[in-house]
Scaffold this active site. Structure first.
Site, mmCIF file in Angstrom:
data_model
loop_
_atom_site.group_PDB
_atom_site.id
_atom_site.type_symbol
_atom_site.label_atom_id
_atom_site.label_comp_id
_atom_site.label_asym_id
_atom_site.label_seq_id
_atom_site.Cartn_x
_atom_site.Cartn_y
_atom_site.Cartn_z
ATOM 1 N N GLU A 905 0.829 -1.205 0.000
ATOM 2 C CA GLU A 905 0.000 0.000 0.000
ATOM 3 C C GLU A 905 0.859 1.249 0.000
ATOM 4 O O GLU A 905 0.589 2.215 -0.729
ATOM 5 C CB GLU A 905 -0.909 0.007 1.228
ATOM 6 C CG GLU A 905 -1.965 -1.085 1.224
ATOM 7 C CD GLU A 905 -2.732 -1.100 2.540
ATOM 8 O OE1 GLU A 905 -3.038 -0.014 3.047
ATOM 9 O OE2 GLU A 905 -2.996 -2.196 3.062
ATOM 10 N N SER A 996 -6.912 3.080 -1.233
ATOM 11 C CA SER A 996 -6.672 3.357 0.182
ATOM 12 C C SER A 996 -6.574 2.052 0.970
ATOM 13 O O SER A 996 -6.986 0.981 0.518
ATOM 14 C CB SER A 996 -7.792 4.224 0.762
ATOM 15 O OG SER A 996 -9.003 3.496 0.812
ATOM 16 N N HIS A 997 -6.039 2.179 2.175
ATOM 17 C CA HIS A 997 -5.871 1.019 3.061
ATOM 18 C C HIS A 997 -7.200 0.300 3.278
ATOM 19 O O HIS A 997 -7.298 -0.927 3.159
ATOM 20 C CB HIS A 997 -5.296 1.513 4.397
ATOM 21 C CG HIS A 997 -5.110 0.432 5.412
ATOM 22 N ND1 HIS A 997 -3.966 -0.344 5.473
ATOM 23 C CD2 HIS A 997 -5.912 -0.016 6.410
ATOM 24 C CE1 HIS A 997 -4.078 -1.214 6.461
ATOM 25 N NE2 HIS A 997 -5.232 -1.032 7.057
ATOM 26 N N VAL A 998 -8.250 1.052 3.592
ATOM 27 C CA VAL A 998 -9.536 0.431 3.917
ATOM 28 C C VAL A 998 -10.148 -0.237 2.690
ATOM 29 O O VAL A 998 -10.798 -1.286 2.802
ATOM 30 C CB VAL A 998 -10.489 1.474 4.553
ATOM 31 C CG1 VAL A 998 -10.951 2.498 3.537
ATOM 32 C CG2 VAL A 998 -11.681 0.796 5.209
ATOM 33 N N ARG A 1001 -8.289 -3.479 2.188
ATOM 34 C CA ARG A 1001 -8.687 -4.421 3.235
ATOM 35 C C ARG A 1001 -10.071 -5.014 2.945
ATOM 36 O O ARG A 1001 -10.305 -6.197 3.162
ATOM 37 C CB ARG A 1001 -8.713 -3.703 4.595
ATOM 38 C CG ARG A 1001 -7.344 -3.479 5.182
ATOM 39 C CD ARG A 1001 -6.791 -4.799 5.742
ATOM 40 N NE ARG A 1001 -5.365 -4.681 5.984
ATOM 41 C CZ ARG A 1001 -4.435 -4.977 5.096
ATOM 42 N NH1 ARG A 1001 -4.777 -5.393 3.901
ATOM 43 N NH2 ARG A 1001 -3.161 -4.869 5.401
#
EC number: 2.7.9.4
Length: 1169
Positions: A905, A996-998, A1001
């Site tokens: 990321e 993005s990270h979210v 995920r």
């Protein structure tokens, strides 16, 4: 410029005899296999005057008889003999541009002059700005010029226009025979005619001096001069013109000559000499004041065919063939111990940390339950050790532990406790020494400790070890097993060599250079492994220096070696260029000898000039001498910020902390920095001047992608020596496009302006102009690469700075910025075909908007969606290539888990892809509203059932664990949060990046994630707080409804008792056709996807192209496989099908491979396309 020499040298006038200084040593030239000191050992075979013996490198003395091969007046030139029968003549003429003519009675194709110049009475060679054609720069320390055949001779002419140069030195090298000639064991030295004293009454108009100075500046490669150098060049131009006037030229002659030169250089189509002269005067007058070069605030971008930017260099995604790549890594003794302890604990591990030491390690596990904190410590040290420890309520302190909680074998000692570790060997391959402690309550925040083994204290890089009880590591270090999807053999070698690599940067870079060939053999995954290792280093996850003193020049030489090797792979293997660019961005440029040595010398000059030899500056000086690192760039910047702020200490610490340097890190260096800076007010101006100059030296080694440093390195610069401090001369890179220096100056002039649009255009134009040079071999390719990396990085930072500028911008401006960032991303990508098509789409959308076309928003939305898909595809590709290597190598090296988890990321977000994603998000709502599109953007489409919980920010609940399936409706999602355990969906009006990270995920965790653009729908969802909902997302919508608990139980079961849906399947028969066109698509012949192609015709705008389509109708596969020609294939498939029915999933791959052996019927092959 011609290399020919007039054969009859006797006809020349004003010839001065050549003087050879036999005492001068070769000091600055750089040649392979030369062992220091350079003064005592030279190359090849000696060159001596006629009548003397010639000493070869074998030590054999040979005598020669002079032969008169070249006619020469002995008073006009110096004559030498090579190998007894080869005459060498050298002649110097005196003029405004001095000429050195060299002629040899020899016609070898491989004869080279290896040469440099002497100026300012210094022994170190400098490289003249003017040199003959085909001259190459040899490692920035010498020039090599091939001789030119002329009849039975070879000749060469050097032109020296720098009046400060008073001699040239050379050796002669026969490349094909690897044979060097020298003068009695030394360099040949030719003293040049000194400048005659000019008459004071010879006056040259200032406008002509300005023109001559400008022409000299152009001729020297438009270098970026400092004020002193500008003045020197200006006076040199005046001297040249004065000499011409003394030889009889009039002012009118000079004016006509200079105007003609400018007409040739700048305006080839113009015949107006006077106008050209005025233009040259105008430009020349501006030269000393750099800021006046540009009369406009924008550059004019060139039109380019975007198709020519397409790259399709895709590396084969093949795992290494090494057998060991599939063998699981055996767990270490400490890993086995940790695994057993984790299984014994009834609660998850709160934190887990491994401290790597030379040949051993320390493992610490922390668990928490019922208000108690439990610490497990273990080490695989062979010799008995004692733990010297305490507890702390804040960082850095040592407090006595409660006496009733001390483990066995403990002894309190002055504010600490000594505990002999317990030896444990049960179910372990070898013994470990352990320590366990249980503490009640939460008043203690950590445990500092060191180890004692006999007379030896074991510390964490000269600092205490520290276990933090307050900081939870939700994802503790995992074991990534067999290294699948990695170049495992290479990563294992890296892990084995890490203890050696952590001694110093010199060790690490040399080891990396040695591993490049193995990485190349392993292919794409090999370079992915090198990148992961270097990135862990650059982000301070690995030890930079450990108990080893190394000179700065040794570090810079190791960097230089590594970047040379990477440069060669970049030129020869275009499929790895994207990975190689990322590796080089973590390393720094480096440089041979003098560049690194200057780090060590110049800090002493800074201290001496500014009277700051003690305290923090002396501690920093010791660190620089011991082991310089990229941290020194930050420290230097912090000192400059501290001085600029009128000595505000908070500013000093802010700069350090913002760049990841804490007080603990300063103390951890082998030569720790304990003190804060302390200066007097009268030192301010001198410190700012000298630290600013020193920053350039630091960046030249450590900051390859720093824009100003990269530009200076390509344009050329000179730092003079002072006393013991060596000088540095970096020559301009050859072959840069016309006008390129001006373009780079434009970039530097606009780099800090609030309006970033002109800067972005300049940066991208500079990258486009540079691109052709990056696609071919160049003797300074790595300098060009570092410049391109710096331009690329500056685009990203400029875009981030320009977000505020876009807050009130219309769609045209946002689309234009998107096209600029997309262009930048395409220029940095190996496989950029889809990105280029997106770029063409955005340019077309801009044209539609400007022409006020009705469907511009709909078209732009389609390009936006394609851009999102291209970004997601790039992110997934990075994840596939890099993350397995990050996880495996991170596990082997004990890298903190958070750094491993976000590795890919952070790689993605450090480039232009993140900026592009952010811009796309800004435009999406505008296009949706304009084009009357739907209310949802679905990032991760997963059908789920769960209980609704409404929160203000996802951040506030990221650490919670839900004990039932939960749908989170969050007003704010920043993109950096974790999705809580137990959450099955996140719905938000916010628009986090798809990268993005979210977002990553959610996709990886199969969690529904979507953005709602309709405030009414969002209010309805928020009103269902606590209700059980079923979500059924599609690509552009989310259908939701309330369900009861029984439906949740049903969905949560294994569905064993669920009745299968009633589906009636009708087998389609072969219709006698092997292939049909789209006009013939019907429900009896093809499926719905194929029929949709025909359905779209006539129903979409004319600018939407419908692809030409053909299809194989139902039944064709069965017909082909039953054909007699495919009887063998059919029989094998039946056997494989039985194997698959038996549960062997490996049969699927064999089935796919077997089908490739089908023979196509003749009727299909004859189908007209």
């Amino acid at each position: 410029m011609s290399n020919s020499v007039v054969h009859n040298l006797l006809n020349r006038g004003l010839i001065r005899p050549v003087s050879f200084d036999h005492q001068h040593k070769l000091y600055s030239s750089s040649l392979p296999a030369l062992s220091p000191p350079l003064r005592s050992k030279l190359y090849g075979k000696a060159l001596k005057k006629t009548g003397q013996s010639l000493t070869t490198e074998t030590g054999r003395s040979l005598s020669f008889v002079p032969r008169a091969v070249l006619a020469m007046d002995p008073q006009a030139a110096e004559k030498f003999t090579l190998d007894g029968n080869i005459d060498l003549l050298v002649e110097v003429t005196s003029a405004s541009v001095r000429e050195v003519n060299i002629q040899i009675a020899h016609t070898s194709d491989s004869l080279l002059l290896h040469w440099g110049a002497i100026r300012d009475n210094k022994e170190k060679w400098v490289l003249p700005s003017r040199s003959p054609d085909r001259t190459i720069n040899h490692k920035n320390r010498a020039l090599r010029t091939p001789f030119v055949k002329s009849g039975a001779n070879s000749c060469l002419k050097l032109e020296i226009d720098d009046r400060a140069i008073h001699a040239i030195e050379f050796l002669i090298f026969d490349e094909s025979r690897n044979k060097w000639y020298k003068n009695n064991g030394q360099n040949f030295r030719i003293n040049l005619p000194t400048e005659r004293k000019l008459e004071h009454n010879v006056s040259v108009p200032e406008d002509l001096v300005q023109i001559q100075a400008y022409l000299r500046w152009e001729r020297n490669g438009k270098q970026m001069y400092n004020p002193e150098k500008e003045k020197e060049e200006y006076e040199a131009a005046r001297t040249e013109l004065q000499e011409e006037m003394m030889r009889g030229a009039s002012v009118e002659d000079l004016r006509a000559k200079l105007s003609q030169k400018d007409n040739t250089n700048e305006s080839p189509k113009s015949n107006d000499t006077s106008s050209s002269g005025r233009e040259t005067q105008k430009k020349a007058s501006k030269q000393p004041e750099r800021k006046k070069y540009y009369s406009t605030e924008k550059i004019q971008r060139k039109g380019r065919d975007l198709n020519k930017l397409i790259c399709k260099h895709v590396a084969d995604s093949v795992e290494p063939n090494s057998k060991s790549s599939t063998e699981p890594r055996s767990l270490t003794t400490l890993e086995i111990y940790a695994k057993a302890k984790e299984e014994q604990e009834t609660t998850p591990v709160f934190s887990k940390k491994t401290f790597k030491l030379e040949g051993s390690a320390i493992l610490v596990l922390v668990t928490k339950i019922s208000g108690k904190t439990k610490i497990h410590l273990a080490t695989d040290f062979k010799e008995p050790v004692t733990l010297h420890w305490a507890l702390s309520q804040k960082g850095g302190e040592w407090l006595d532990p409660p006496s009733d909680k001390l483990p066995p074998n403990s002894l309190p000692v002055r504010g600490a406790v000594d505990t002999k570790l317990t030896i444990t060997s049960t179910d372990l391959p070898s013994p470990v020494q352990t320590f366990e402690l249980e503490i009640e309550g939460d008043s203690y925040k950590g445990m500092p400790f060191v180890l004692n083994a006999g007379e030896r204290w074991i510390k964490n890089n000269d600092s205490d070890f520290y276990v933090d009880f307050a900081k939870e590591e939700k994802h503790v270090q995992k074991d990534y097993g067999d290294g699948k999807g990695t170049a495992k053999h290479l990563l294992d070698r890296i892990a084995d060599l890490e203890s050696e690599a952590q001694k110093s940067f010199m060790h690490r870079f040399n080891i990396a250079a040695d591993l490049v060939d193995e990485a190349k053999n392993a292919g794409q995954l090999g370079f992915a492994g090198i990148l992961v290792w270097m990135r862990f280093m650059a982000t301070r996850q690995l030890v930079w220096n450990k108990n080893y003193n190394v000179k700065p020049r040794e570090i810079s030489q190791a960097q230089d070696r590594l970047t040379d090797v990477l440069q060669d792979v970049y030129a020869s293997s275009p499929e790895y260029r994207e990975l190689l660019r990322m590796i080089m961005s973590t390393v720094g440029r480096g440089g041979e000898g003098d560049v690194g040595q200057r780090i060590r010398d110049e800090i002493l000059v800074v201290q001496r000039k500014n009277d700051c030899k003690g305290g923090m500056m002396e501690e920093w000086h010791q660190k620089l001498h011991n082991n310089t690192s990229p941290d020194d760039v930050v420290i230097c910047q912090a000192l400059m910020d501290f001085v600029k702020s009128d000595f505000d200490m908070s500013v000093y610490w802010k700069t350090l902390n913002d760049n990841g340097i804490t007080k603990e890190r300063l103390l951890s260096y082998d030569r720790g920095i304990h003190s804060e800076p302390s200066f007097r007010r009268e030192q301010k101006d001198g410190l700012l001047r000298d630290l600013g100059h020193y920053m350039r030296t630091l960046k030249a080694v450590h900051s390859g992608a720093d824009l100003e440093s990269a530009i200076q390195n390509c344009m050329g610069y000179q730092d003079d020596g002072e006393g013991f401090m060596v000088g540095v001369q970096i020559n301009p890179v050859s072959g840069l496009p016309s006008g390129y220096p001006d373009l780079l100056r434009f970039v530097l002039e606009h780099v800090e302006e609030k309006n970033v649009e002109p800067l972005l255009e300049g940066l991208l134009e500079a990258r486009q102009e540079l691109r052709p040079l990056l696609l071919k071999s160049h003797d300074r390719l790595k300098d060009l690469l570092f410049l391109d990396l710096a331009l690329d990085s500056t685009v990203r930072t400029a875009i981030e700075r320009g977000y505020e500028q876009l807050n009130d911008a219309g769609p045209e401006k946002i689309m234009y910025f998107i096209s600029l960032v997309l262009e930048n991303l395409a220029l940095s990508s190996d496989d950029n075909e889809d990105l280029i098509y997106c770029l063409k789409g955005w340019q077309h959308a801009l044209g539609m908007y400007k022409s006020k076309k009705d469907h511009w928003a709909l078209y732009a939305k389609s390009v936006l969606d394609r851009s999102r898909l291209a970004l997601a595809s790039k992110a997934e590709r990075y994840l596939e290539i890099l993350q397995p290597s990050a996880e495996y190598l991170g596990s082997c090296l004990g890298v903190e888990q958070w750094a491993v988890t976000i590795f890919t990321e952070e790689i993605i977000r450090a480039g232009s892809a993140a900026a592009l994603s952010s811009l796309v998000n800004r435009l999406d709502p505008v296009l949706r509203q304009t084009a009357n599109l739907g209310s949802w953007q679905v990032i991760s489409p997963v059908e789920v059932v769960g209980y609704v919980i409404v929160v203000d920010e996802l951040l506030t609940v990221q650490n919670k664990t839900y004990d039932r399936p939960t749908i989170i409706v969050a007003n704010r999602v920043r993109g950096e949060e974790e999705i809580p355990d137990g959450a099955v969906a996140v719905l938000t009006p916010d628009m986090p990046d798809v990268l993005s990270h979210v977002s990553v995920r959610a996709r990886n965790g199969k969690i529904c994630f979507a953005t709602c653009f309709d405030s009414g729908i969002l209010s309805d969802l928020q009103g269902k707080d606590g209700k059980l909902l079923s979500l059924q997302p599609t690509s552009a919508d989310v259908v939701y409804k309330e369900v009861n608990d029984s439906e949740l139980s049903s969905l949560s079961s294994d569905n064993i008792e669920d009745a299968p849906p009633s589906i009636s399947l009708v087998k389609k028969e072969f219709a006698g056709r092997y292939a049909i066109s789209s006009e013939e698509f019907t429900s009896d012949l093809v499926g719905a996807k194929s029929r949709n192609i025909g359905y779209l015709k006539g129903k979409v705008p004319s600018w939407v192209g419908i692809p030409t389509s053909v299809a194989l109708p139902f039944g064709v596969f069965e017909k082909v496989i039953s054909d007699k020609a495919n009887e063998t294939v059919n029989e094998k498939l039946l056997v494989l099908k039985k194997t698959l029915d038996g549960g062997d999933q490996g049969a699927l791959k064999e089935i796919r491979e077997t089908l490739l052996g089908l023979v196509a019927p003749a009727e299909l092959l004859k189908f007209p396309l």
